[in-house]
Design a protein around this motif. Sequence first.
Motif, PDB file in Angstrom:
ATOM      1  N   LEU A   1      52.793   3.706 -23.035  1.00  0.00           N
ATOM      2  CA  LEU A   1      53.594   4.865 -23.388  1.00  0.00           C
ATOM      3  C   LEU A   1      52.710   6.099 -23.595  1.00  0.00           C
ATOM      4  N   ALA A   2      51.590   5.916 -24.278  1.00  0.00           N
ATOM      5  CA  ALA A   2      50.670   7.037 -24.494  1.00  0.00           C
ATOM      6  C   ALA A   2      50.069   7.506 -23.170  1.00  0.00           C
ATOM      7  N   LEU A   3      49.736   6.569 -22.293  1.00  0.00           N
ATOM      8  CA  LEU A   3      49.159   6.933 -21.000  1.00  0.00           C
ATOM      9  C   LEU A   3      50.146   7.725 -20.155  1.00  0.00           C
ATOM     10  N   VAL A   4      51.393   7.267 -20.097  1.00  0.00           N
ATOM     11  CA  VAL A   4      52.415   7.979 -19.338  1.00  0.00           C
ATOM     12  C   VAL A   4      52.675   9.352 -19.953  1.00  0.00           C
ATOM     13  N   SER A   5      52.663   9.432 -21.267  1.00  0.00           N
ATOM     14  CA  SER A   5      52.874  10.726 -21.946  1.00  0.00           C
ATOM     15  C   SER A   5      51.766  11.702 -21.608  1.00  0.00           C
ATOM     16  N   VAL A   6      50.525  11.239 -21.623  1.00  0.00           N
ATOM     17  CA  VAL A   6      49.386  12.115 -21.300  1.00  0.00           C
ATOM     18  C   VAL A   6      49.469  12.586 -19.868  1.00  0.00           C
ATOM     19  N   ILE A   7      49.815  11.682 -18.960  1.00  0.00           N
ATOM     20  CA  ILE A   7      49.935  12.059 -17.544  1.00  0.00           C
ATOM     21  C   ILE A   7      51.062  13.072 -17.375  1.00  0.00           C
ATOM     22  N   PHE A   8      52.203  12.813 -18.011  1.00  0.00           N
ATOM     23  CA  PHE A   8      53.350  13.712 -17.896  1.00  0.00           C
ATOM     24  C   PHE A   8      53.013  15.087 -18.477  1.00  0.00           C
ATOM     25  N   LEU A   9      52.412  15.128 -19.666  1.00  0.00           N
ATOM     26  CA  LEU A   9      52.081  16.408 -20.272  1.00  0.00           C
ATOM     27  C   LEU A   9      50.998  17.134 -19.473  1.00  0.00           C
ATOM     28  N   GLY A  10      50.066  16.376 -18.902  1.00  0.00           N
ATOM     29  CA  GLY A  10      49.028  17.000 -18.094  1.00  0.00           C
ATOM     30  C   GLY A  10      49.590  17.617 -16.840  1.00  0.00           C
ATOM     31  N   SER A  11      50.526  16.929 -16.204  1.00  0.00           N
ATOM     32  CA  SER A  11      51.125  17.492 -14.981  1.00  0.00           C
ATOM     33  C   SER A  11      52.047  18.665 -15.338  1.00  0.00           C
ATOM     34  N   ALA A  12      52.687  18.606 -16.495  1.00  0.00           N
ATOM     35  CA  ALA A  12      53.556  19.693 -16.895  1.00  0.00           C
ATOM     36  C   ALA A  12      52.745  20.943 -17.255  1.00  0.00           C
ATOM     37  N   ALA A  13      51.541  20.748 -17.756  1.00  0.00           N
ATOM     38  CA  ALA A  13      50.704  21.884 -18.151  1.00  0.00           C
ATOM     39  C   ALA A  13      50.160  22.615 -16.923  1.00  0.00           C
TER      40      ALA A  13
END
Length: 52
Positions: free
Chosen positions: A38-50
């Motif tokens: 969950l943390a890994l997917v969140s980091v990837i999602f937030l990184g792509s959103a940024a």
Amino acid sequence: MTTTTVHHRPTAIAAHVDLKALFRPVLTALRFTGHFLLALVSVIFLGSAAEH
């Protein structure tokens, strides 16, 4: 004078305790794995959103 009859099933109780002792680390590992994913997917999602 009273007599008390106590029925013990040591094999069933021992098997039940052994199963709980066996599954506890498995469930803990799955819980940590789920949190890690969950943390890994969140980091990837937030990184792509940024980036946008």
